[in-house]
Design an enzyme around this catalytic site. Structure first.
Site: not given
Length: 210
Positions: A105, A109, A201, A204
């Site tokens: 990602r 944006t 996340d 992560d």
């Protein structure tokens, strides 16, 4: 609840997910729980696979026994976090074919950028299960499904650990023919595109990176 969304309310799924959400849960425990929960979610996402029969010999007699119909399933991991769900599913479906879609990602944006794509052959003849722990904005998931359809897939399901309402809506808009199975529909996305309350996340936490 959207009609293309299934939330798995099984007590073991919910219990394991709650431990995964806790910020103090270690990488090793998080990874193990993700593997365990993916096994349980795999039962749900494969509930209506096509069946046929074959003649077998039991120790006592001959019978027509139910077996899976058609070609082997295709499990598609949306990298990198999808690999955490993939491990558990392969324990349940070891004969499945495996593919990978590499998307990241763009932090500016929030749009997905493709960097890798490798899937099994004859995708149009297989039930395809795409896996990614988080359905957040839905942009990456929708882009991954686009690529799978371009490769010929027609029978696609999407399996995730957590979903945000925004991601569910995006997927329904882009791919109304793709059912979603998840362990929880969370409250919302924050301004950075993270699921709230969520679990941070997933990649992560799974791999111990920041």
């Amino acid at each position: 609840m959207p009609d293309h969304l299934t939330v798995v309310k099984h007590p073991l799924v919910q219990h394991k997910l709650s431990i995964m959400r806790e910020k103090e849960t270690s990488t090793a425990v998080f990874r193990q729980l993700l593997k365990e929960i993916s096994l349980l979610l795999a039962y749900e996402v494969t509930r209506d696979l096509s069946m046929t029969t074959k003649t077998i010999e039991t120790p006592l007699t001959t019978m027509e026994a139910p077996i899976l119909a058609g070609r082997k399933l295709a499990l598609i991991s949306i990298l990198r976090a999808g690999n955490g769900l993939l491990d558990g599913m392969l324990e349940l479906i070891p004969s499945a074919r495996v593919g990978f879609v590499g998307l990241y990602r763009d932090e500016e944006t929030l749009k997905p950028v493709q960097y890798y794509f490798k899937v099994p052959e004859l995708m149009g003849e297989r039930t395809v299960i795409a896996v990614d722990p988080m359905l957040a904005t839905g942009n990456s998931s929708a882009a991954a499904i686009d690529l799978l359809k371009e490769a010929g897939a027609t029978d696609i399901r999407f399996l995730c650990l957590l979903a945000a309402p925004e991601g569910v809506a995006r997927m329904k808009e882009a791919h109304p023919d793709v059912p979603i199975v998840t362990a929880a529909l969370d409250e919302k996305l924050n301004e950075k595109g993270y699921i709230v309350p969520g679990l941070g996340d997933a990649g992560d936490r799974m791999f111990g990176t920041k």
